[in-house]
Design a protein around this motif. Structure first.
Motif, PDB file in Angstrom:
ATOM      1  N   GLU A 114       0.820  -1.218   0.000  1.00 20.20           N
ATOM      2  CA  GLU A 114       0.000   0.000   0.000  1.00 20.20           C
ATOM      3  C   GLU A 114       0.853   1.268   0.000  1.00 20.20           C
ATOM      4  OE1 GLU A 114      -3.627   1.997   2.589  1.00 20.20           O
ATOM      5  OE2 GLU A 114      -3.037  -0.063   2.997  1.00 20.20           O
ATOM      6  N   GLU A 115       1.974   1.259   0.720  1.00 18.41           N
ATOM      7  CA  GLU A 115       2.834   2.443   0.769  1.00 18.41           C
ATOM      8  C   GLU A 115       3.421   2.755  -0.613  1.00 18.41           C
ATOM      9  OE1 GLU A 115       7.027   3.707   2.799  1.00 18.41           O
ATOM     10  OE2 GLU A 115       5.628   2.568   4.044  1.00 18.41           O
ATOM     11  N   VAL A 116       3.907   1.715  -1.308  1.00 18.81           N
ATOM     12  CA  VAL A 116       4.441   1.894  -2.663  1.00 18.81           C
ATOM     13  C   VAL A 116       3.331   2.372  -3.592  1.00 18.81           C
ATOM     14  CG1 VAL A 116       5.414   0.706  -4.670  1.00 18.81           C
ATOM     15  CG2 VAL A 116       6.315   0.237  -2.382  1.00 18.81           C
ATOM     16  N   THR A 117       2.165   1.763  -3.509  1.00 15.72           N
ATOM     17  CA  THR A 117       1.041   2.157  -4.349  1.00 15.72           C
ATOM     18  C   THR A 117       0.727   3.635  -4.156  1.00 15.72           C
ATOM     19  OG1 THR A 117       0.102  -0.064  -4.267  1.00 15.72           O
ATOM     20  CG2 THR A 117      -1.395   1.718  -4.889  1.00 15.72           C
ATOM     21  N   ASN A 118       0.691   4.100  -2.922  1.00 22.05           N
ATOM     22  CA  ASN A 118       0.391   5.512  -2.657  1.00 22.05           C
ATOM     23  C   ASN A 118       1.453   6.439  -3.240  1.00 22.05           C
ATOM     24  OD1 ASN A 118      -2.028   4.989  -1.365  1.00 22.05           O
ATOM     25  ND2 ASN A 118      -1.077   4.816   0.647  1.00 22.05           N
ATOM     26  N   GLN A 119       2.717   6.039  -3.176  1.00 21.95           N
ATOM     27  CA  GLN A 119       3.796   6.856  -3.748  1.00 21.95           C
ATOM     28  C   GLN A 119       3.674   6.922  -5.270  1.00 21.95           C
ATOM     29  OE1 GLN A 119       7.802   5.951  -2.331  1.00 21.95           O
ATOM     30  NE2 GLN A 119       6.935   5.229  -0.413  1.00 21.95           N
ATOM     31  N   VAL A 120       3.401   5.782  -5.894  1.00 18.31           N
ATOM     32  CA  VAL A 120       3.288   5.740  -7.357  1.00 18.31           C
ATOM     33  C   VAL A 120       2.061   6.524  -7.821  1.00 18.31           C
ATOM     34  CG1 VAL A 120       2.876   4.212  -9.343  1.00 18.31           C
ATOM     35  CG2 VAL A 120       4.599   3.604  -7.625  1.00 18.31           C
ATOM     36  N   LYS A 121       0.947   6.401  -7.104  1.00 18.52           N
ATOM     37  CA  LYS A 121      -0.266   7.120  -7.490  1.00 18.52           C
ATOM     38  C   LYS A 121      -0.040   8.635  -7.500  1.00 18.52           C
ATOM     39  CE  LYS A 121      -3.736   5.803  -4.955  1.00 18.52           C
ATOM     40  NZ  LYS A 121      -4.773   5.144  -4.142  1.00 18.52           N
ATOM     41  N   LYS A 122       0.784   9.142  -6.601  1.00 23.82           N
ATOM     42  CA  LYS A 122       1.043  10.579  -6.516  1.00 23.82           C
ATOM     43  C   LYS A 122       2.042  11.068  -7.559  1.00 23.82           C
ATOM     44  CE  LYS A 122       0.305  10.673  -1.539  1.00 23.82           C
ATOM     45  NZ  LYS A 122       0.973  10.767  -0.233  1.00 23.82           N
ATOM     46  N   ARG A 123       2.796  10.136  -8.142  1.00 24.07           N
ATOM     47  CA  ARG A 123       3.865  10.500  -9.064  1.00 24.07           C
ATOM     48  C   ARG A 123       3.294  11.038 -10.379  1.00 24.07           C
ATOM     49  NH1 ARG A 123       7.318   8.932 -12.889  1.00 24.07           N
ATOM     50  NH2 ARG A 123       9.534   9.180 -12.481  1.00 24.07           N
ATOM     51  N   LYS A 124       3.808  12.180 -10.810  1.00 22.00           N
ATOM     52  CA  LYS A 124       3.410  12.750 -12.090  1.00 22.00           C
ATOM     53  C   LYS A 124       4.119  11.995 -13.207  1.00 22.00           C
ATOM     54  CE  LYS A 124       1.221  16.459 -10.474  1.00 22.00           C
ATOM     55  NZ  LYS A 124      -0.042  16.137  -9.943  1.00 22.00           N
ATOM     56  N   PRO A 125       3.424  11.673 -14.281  1.00 17.95           N
ATOM     57  CA  PRO A 125       4.068  10.948 -15.389  1.00 17.95           C
ATOM     58  C   PRO A 125       5.212  11.758 -16.001  1.00 17.95           C
ATOM     59  CG  PRO A 125       1.680  10.923 -15.627  1.00 17.95           C
ATOM     60  CD  PRO A 125       1.996  11.873 -14.507  1.00 17.95           C
ATOM     61  N   ASP A 126       6.295  11.065 -16.336  1.00 16.81           N
ATOM     62  CA  ASP A 126       7.407  11.702 -17.033  1.00 16.81           C
ATOM     63  C   ASP A 126       6.980  12.006 -18.459  1.00 16.81           C
ATOM     64  OD1 ASP A 126       9.054  11.365 -14.816  1.00 16.81           O
ATOM     65  OD2 ASP A 126       9.931   9.503 -15.568  1.00 16.81           O
ATOM     66  N   LYS A 127       7.586  13.044 -19.000  1.00 11.96           N
ATOM     67  CA  LYS A 127       7.358  13.322 -20.413  1.00 11.96           C
ATOM     68  C   LYS A 127       8.353  12.506 -21.211  1.00 11.96           C
ATOM     69  CE  LYS A 127       5.291  17.673 -19.812  1.00 11.96           C
ATOM     70  NZ  LYS A 127       5.045  18.931 -19.749  1.00 11.96           N
ATOM     71  N   ILE A 128       7.875  11.840 -22.212  1.00 14.33           N
ATOM     72  CA  ILE A 128       8.742  11.050 -23.079  1.00 14.33           C
ATOM     73  C   ILE A 128       9.387  12.000 -24.079  1.00 14.33           C
ATOM     74  CG2 ILE A 128       8.814   9.209 -24.812  1.00 14.33           C
ATOM     75  CD1 ILE A 128       8.303   8.192 -21.987  1.00 14.33           C
ATOM     76  N   LYS A 129      10.703  11.958 -24.134  1.00  8.00           N
ATOM     77  CA  LYS A 129      11.417  12.818 -25.067  1.00  8.00           C
ATOM     78  C   LYS A 129      11.310  12.242 -26.469  1.00  8.00           C
ATOM     79  CE  LYS A 129      14.610  14.055 -21.466  1.00  8.00           C
ATOM     80  NZ  LYS A 129      15.545  13.361 -20.650  1.00  8.00           N
ATOM     81  N   LYS A 130      10.835  13.061 -27.373  1.00  5.99           N
ATOM     82  CA  LYS A 130      10.743  12.629 -28.757  1.00  5.99           C
ATOM     83  C   LYS A 130      11.984  13.135 -29.487  1.00  5.99           C
ATOM     84  CE  LYS A 130       5.761  12.551 -28.925  1.00  5.99           C
ATOM     85  NZ  LYS A 130       4.559  13.080 -29.513  1.00  5.99           N
ATOM     86  N   GLU A 131      12.550  12.243 -30.273  1.00  9.37           N
ATOM     87  CA  GLU A 131      13.715  12.640 -31.048  1.00  9.37           C
ATOM     88  C   GLU A 131      13.255  13.502 -32.208  1.00  9.37           C
ATOM     89  OE1 GLU A 131      16.401   9.517 -32.064  1.00  9.37           O
ATOM     90  OE2 GLU A 131      15.983   8.455 -30.203  1.00  9.37           O
ATOM     91  N   ALA A 132      13.956  14.610 -32.420  1.00  9.93           N
ATOM     92  CA  ALA A 132      13.603  15.510 -33.512  1.00  9.93           C
ATOM     93  C   ALA A 132      13.976  14.864 -34.847  1.00  9.93           C
ATOM     94  CB  ALA A 132      14.342  16.827 -33.340  1.00  9.93           C
ATOM     95  N   ALA A 133      13.087  15.043 -35.785  1.00 11.75           N
ATOM     96  CA  ALA A 133      13.366  14.531 -37.133  1.00 11.75           C
ATOM     97  C   ALA A 133      14.399  15.448 -37.785  1.00 11.75           C
ATOM     98  CB  ALA A 133      12.083  14.507 -37.946  1.00 11.75           C
ATOM     99  N   PRO A 134      15.302  14.864 -38.552  1.00  9.24           N
ATOM    100  CA  PRO A 134      16.317  15.704 -39.203  1.00  9.24           C
ATOM    101  C   PRO A 134      15.676  16.683 -40.185  1.00  9.24           C
ATOM    102  CG  PRO A 134      16.445  13.418 -39.979  1.00  9.24           C
ATOM    103  CD  PRO A 134      15.423  13.474 -38.898  1.00  9.24           C
TER     104      PRO A 134
END
Length: 116
Positions: free
Chosen positions: A94-114
């Motif tokens: 439950e403690e881990v679940t509560n920590q993960v639930k509060k975590r904001k999703p990371d932004k996935i870095k998109k590689e720029a097209a040449p």
């Protein structure tokens, strides 16, 4: 057929190959906590205790919600994780679940097209 051992609820389910952990828990009362089923809320976070070689690759949604730190510790989202050809044991806390639930999703870095 592979088995999912739900260590926290002390239940073991025999499941077809390529079964989703959360769906099997819901179908056969494995008791894995859940809420959204889409990798957004983090409620179904679980630790792969045994059989990590029998689960599929990490999905983008898991990487965003859990981040590398949780993934490196063996945690996955049950809604995004599939058991392939062997037995897997999972637990949740439950403690881990509560920590993960509060975590904001990371932004996935998109590689720029040449530029051409």
């Amino acid at each position: 057929m592979p088995k999912i051992n739900f260590l926290t609820s002390e239940k073991t389910l025999e499941v077809p190959e390529n079964s989703n952990i959360l769906r099997m828990s819901l179908r056969y009362d494995g008791d894995l906590p859940n809420r959204c089923g889409g990798g957004i809320c983090g409620t179904c976070v679980c630790k792969i205790e045994e059989g990590a070689e029998f689960i599929d690759n990490v999905k983008i949604q898991e990487r965003r919600k859990l981040g590398d730190d949780w993934l490196e510790k063996g945690y996955r989202l049950g809604c995004q994780t599939f058991v392939t050809t062997g037995d897997v044991s999972i637990s949740w806390d439950e403690e881990v679940t509560n920590q993960v639930k509060k975590r904001k999703p990371d932004k996935i870095k998109k590689e720029a097209a040449p530029v051409k």
